[in-house]
Design an enzyme around this catalytic site. Sequence first.
Site, PDB file in Angstrom:
ATOM      1  N   MET A  86      36.394  40.709  37.321  1.00  0.00           N
ATOM      2  CA  MET A  86      37.346  39.629  37.471  1.00  0.00           C
ATOM      3  C   MET A  86      36.903  38.743  38.637  1.00  0.00           C
ATOM      4  O   MET A  86      37.303  38.966  39.773  1.00  0.00           O
ATOM      5  CB  MET A  86      38.745  40.170  37.734  1.00  0.00           C
ATOM      6  CG  MET A  86      39.191  41.227  36.746  1.00  0.00           C
ATOM      7  SD  MET A  86      39.237  40.677  35.053  1.00  0.00           S
ATOM      8  CE  MET A  86      40.665  39.622  35.112  1.00  0.00           C
ATOM      9  N   CYS A  87      36.030  37.827  38.384  1.00  0.00           N
ATOM     10  CA  CYS A  87      35.567  36.863  39.375  1.00  0.00           C
ATOM     11  C   CYS A  87      34.435  37.421  40.244  1.00  0.00           C
ATOM     12  O   CYS A  87      34.269  38.628  40.388  1.00  0.00           O
ATOM     13  CB  CYS A  87      36.692  36.360  40.286  1.00  0.00           C
ATOM     14  SG  CYS A  87      38.140  35.755  39.407  1.00  0.00           S
TER      15      CYS A  87
END
Length: 249
Positions: free
Chosen positions: A1-2
């Site tokens: 996530m990112c």
Amino acid sequence: MCRHIAYLGEPLAPQELLVHPPCGLYRQSWAPRIQRYGTVNVDGFGLGWYADGDEVPARYRRRGPIWADETFADLARVVRTRALLAAVRSATEGCAAGEGAAAPFAAERWLFSHNGAVAGWPGKLDTLAALLPPAELLDLEARTDSALLWALTLHRLRAGAGLGEALAGTVADVSAHTTGRLNLLLSDGTAIAATTWGDTLYHRTLPGLGTVVASEPYDDAPGWTAVPDGSLLLADARGITVNSLPGRD
């Protein structure tokens, strides 16, 4: 996530850290090497940087993938900066899309990014959100867990907390209400603070240049050091310190 990255040191062009390395943030948008959650980061990106003599950072953010933006390549080539924070986004289910949801978030002299996700968003954080003044809630740039984490951190900074104190306080409050991955990254142009809470983080000293803090190494050169989970990292001109955060098993 990112994936995210911050730099502090001698002036350089952002492309030297983000584009040119074989596994830089640019490539991590479609081929991260050690990302534990999600597979690509194409839901937005952003670059924040500081110009000499101006403590208020500039930002360039877009809602699409970093490699699809022709302007970014020129910007990363011509800018020179002593400090930057950049991120590529993999959106979390239930969080808003768009440019306003892309890190770095900014206010006054600070830049902020969140790599992770908060379990039970948004309900699990309603108690914390209610503690913020209404004006600060209305100033949220996007309906995302990251934007609320930024609001909680910013509230502490404006109350006089240091970078590390602000991040540690936010992690402690959020983890008391729910679980999640809370890798936070913060800079004021003179220092970097970061937390590891459920995801990876590395730091490296570039001889003659400065310090890099990143979700994952952008090359296979020696010198990258993994930050243990449950840690608070602080970096400035004096060096790097890493300390344990309370409450992490």
